[in-house]
Every structure is written in structure tokens, then in C-alpha cells.
Write a protein that holds these residues in place. Structure first.
Motif, PDB file in Angstrom:
ATOM      1  N   LEU A  35      -5.110 -21.170  26.214  1.00  0.00           N
ATOM      2  CA  LEU A  35      -3.922 -21.279  25.424  1.00  0.00           C
ATOM      3  C   LEU A  35      -3.190 -19.872  24.703  1.00  0.00           C
ATOM      4  N   THR A  36      -2.363 -19.044  24.576  1.00  0.00           N
ATOM      5  CA  THR A  36      -2.012 -17.973  24.397  1.00  0.00           C
ATOM      6  C   THR A  36      -0.639 -18.248  23.415  1.00  0.00           C
ATOM      7  N   LEU A  37      -0.830 -18.000  22.222  1.00  0.00           N
ATOM      8  CA  LEU A  37       0.646 -17.830  21.479  1.00  0.00           C
ATOM      9  C   LEU A  37       0.924 -16.683  21.211  1.00  0.00           C
ATOM     10  N   THR A  38       2.262 -16.059  21.588  1.00  0.00           N
ATOM     11  CA  THR A  38       2.681 -14.762  21.239  1.00  0.00           C
ATOM     12  C   THR A  38       3.869 -14.516  20.432  1.00  0.00           C
ATOM     13  N   ASN A  39       3.775 -13.605  19.612  1.00  0.00           N
ATOM     14  CA  ASN A  39       4.789 -13.390  18.646  1.00  0.00           C
ATOM     15  C   ASN A  39       5.328 -11.987  19.126  1.00  0.00           C
ATOM     16  N   SER A  40       6.662 -11.817  19.313  1.00  0.00           N
ATOM     17  CA  SER A  40       7.303 -10.568  19.706  1.00  0.00           C
ATOM     18  C   SER A  40       8.255  -9.996  18.739  1.00  0.00           C
ATOM     19  N   TYR A  41       7.950  -8.725  18.324  1.00  0.00           N
ATOM     20  CA  TYR A  41       8.783  -7.893  16.991  1.00  0.00           C
ATOM     21  C   TYR A  41       9.593  -6.739  17.528  1.00  0.00           C
ATOM     22  N   TRP A  67       4.585 -18.814  24.294  1.00  0.00           N
ATOM     23  CA  TRP A  67       3.474 -19.561  24.542  1.00  0.00           C
ATOM     24  C   TRP A  67       3.242 -19.677  26.050  1.00  0.00           C
ATOM     25  N   GLY A  68       1.896 -19.773  26.518  1.00  0.00           N
ATOM     26  CA  GLY A  68       1.459 -20.147  27.550  1.00  0.00           C
ATOM     27  C   GLY A  68      -0.078 -20.104  27.980  1.00  0.00           C
ATOM     28  N   GLY A  69      -0.543 -19.941  29.254  1.00  0.00           N
ATOM     29  CA  GLY A  69      -2.009 -19.939  29.484  1.00  0.00           C
ATOM     30  C   GLY A  69      -2.507 -20.483  30.690  1.00  0.00           C
ATOM     31  N   ARG A  70      -3.474 -21.022  30.953  1.00  0.00           N
ATOM     32  CA  ARG A  70      -3.915 -21.303  32.253  1.00  0.00           C
ATOM     33  C   ARG A  70      -5.263 -22.265  32.013  1.00  0.00           C
ATOM     34  N   ILE A  71      -5.258 -23.294  33.037  1.00  0.00           N
ATOM     35  CA  ILE A  71      -6.384 -23.969  33.192  1.00  0.00           C
ATOM     36  C   ILE A  71      -6.935 -24.013  34.733  1.00  0.00           C
ATOM     37  N   PHE A 131      -9.501 -24.811  41.466  1.00  0.00           N
ATOM     38  CA  PHE A 131      -8.209 -24.515  41.192  1.00  0.00           C
ATOM     39  C   PHE A 131      -7.883 -23.432  39.859  1.00  0.00           C
ATOM     40  N   THR A 132      -6.671 -22.813  39.979  1.00  0.00           N
ATOM     41  CA  THR A 132      -6.355 -22.075  38.767  1.00  0.00           C
ATOM     42  C   THR A 132      -4.974 -22.254  38.719  1.00  0.00           C
ATOM     43  N   SER A 133      -4.289 -22.717  37.479  1.00  0.00           N
ATOM     44  CA  SER A 133      -2.996 -22.939  37.294  1.00  0.00           C
ATOM     45  C   SER A 133      -2.429 -22.033  36.132  1.00  0.00           C
ATOM     46  N   GLN A 134      -1.636 -20.996  36.249  1.00  0.00           N
ATOM     47  CA  GLN A 134      -0.969 -20.335  35.313  1.00  0.00           C
ATOM     48  C   GLN A 134       0.157 -20.856  34.955  1.00  0.00           C
ATOM     49  N   PHE A 135       0.203 -21.097  33.523  1.00  0.00           N
ATOM     50  CA  PHE A 135       1.702 -21.808  32.898  1.00  0.00           C
ATOM     51  C   PHE A 135       2.299 -20.866  31.970  1.00  0.00           C
ATOM     52  N   ARG A 136       3.479 -21.300  31.790  1.00  0.00           N
ATOM     53  CA  ARG A 136       4.476 -20.558  30.703  1.00  0.00           C
ATOM     54  C   ARG A 136       5.032 -21.773  29.877  1.00  0.00           C
ATOM     55  N   GLY A 137       4.979 -21.556  28.661  1.00  0.00           N
ATOM     56  CA  GLY A 137       5.608 -22.854  27.594  1.00  0.00           C
ATOM     57  C   GLY A 137       7.227 -22.532  27.950  1.00  0.00           C
TER      58      GLY A 137
END
Length: 147
Positions: A35-41, A67-71, A131-137
Motif C-alpha cells: 500500500l503506497t501513499l503519495t503526496n505531490s507538491y 494512493w495505490g499498491g498491489r497484492i 497472481f499479481t494485481s496492481q491497483f490505484r486508489g
């Protein structure tokens, strides 16, 4: 110095939401969760008005959060239809990522809706299908208690 209480891997889990009322089901064969949380500036160079010959300093302004990530893991045949629907659908799917320490300190869950960016199934040497699943919040990622 006290030793830190490490979080075992089975205490960070992914759950997929479905139904009305919404019920979350454990993605039981996901052996890897990110799970990746990203701030843009946006940056600006700001001069010190009291020191016109001084070197300006960078100032950053938060412009967005994402945010996004993968399982990933082994595919459960009885859940393949859900993953395929998530990967081909045009509606965001509710997911929950739970933190569940043994002592209860810091327990809670991030909840939000995701779009699947890619879904891959694979096998090697005639073994178990993985399996691999890449997702975007999509929208906010809320932190709170779970039941």
C-alpha cells in the motif's frame, strides 16, 4: 532500551468489499501486499524580503494526495471471477487494508475504492497459478477502526 514490537506479516491483510450492506472478505491467498501513499507538491523559490541579497529558499505546497499498491499471491479458483471482474470493470471496488497488532496498539484499517490497473496470472513449472494485481486508489483513503 525496550525491544520494538514487530508486526508479523499475517497482521497486515487485504480485504475486498462487496454487497449491500458492504461486507469485506479476506483475500486469503495474497502473500504480498503493498500500500503506497503519495503526496505531490508544487515548489516555489521564495526570497527573504528582509535580506534581498540572501539565497532564496524552496517552499513546497501540497497539491494532491494519491494512493495505490498491489497484492500478489496464489490464485484461489473460486475467487478468479471476482478478480477478473475487478480487472475488466469500470467501477471502483471497495478494499480494506487492516493492521491488527497482537497487543491492539495501532490497530485499524485503511478503507477506500480501487481501480485495477493490471491483473496478471502466471504459473511456472506446472505449479500453482499465481497472481499479481496492481491497483490505484480512487478518492480518499480513510483510516479508522474496523469491525
Amino acid at each position: 532500551m525496550a525491544a520494538p514490537a514487530l508486526l508479523p506479516g499475517n497482521r497486515f491483510r487485504a480485504y475486498r468489499g462487496a454487497g449491500s450492506p458492504l461486507v469485506y472478505h479476506f483475500v486469503c491467498l495474497a502473500t504480498s501486499i503493498t500500500l503506497t501513499l503519495t503526496n505531490s507538491y508544487e515548489d516555489a523559490t521564495v526570497a527573504d524580503c528582509d535580506d534581498p541579497t540572501g539565497i532564496p529558499e524552496r517552499r513546497s505546497v501540497l497539491t494532491s494526495r494519491s494512493w495505490g499498491g498491489r497484492i500478489a499471491g496464489q490464485i484461489a479458483a473460486d475467487h478468479l471471477d471476482e478478480f477478473r471482474a475487478d480487472a475488466t470493470g469500470d467501477t471502483a471496488v471497495p478494499y480494506q487494508f487492516r493492521i491488527d497488532p497482537k497487543d491492539g496498539q495501532g490497530a485499524g484499517a485503511w478503507s477506500g475504492k480501487v481501480f485495477v490497473e493490471n491483473f496478471e496470472i502466471t504459473k511456472s513449472n506446472n505449479g500453482i497459478v499465481a497472481f499479481t494485481s496492481q491497483f490505484r486508489g480512487d478518492g480518499p483513503l480513510a483510516w479508522g477502526a474496523w469491525t
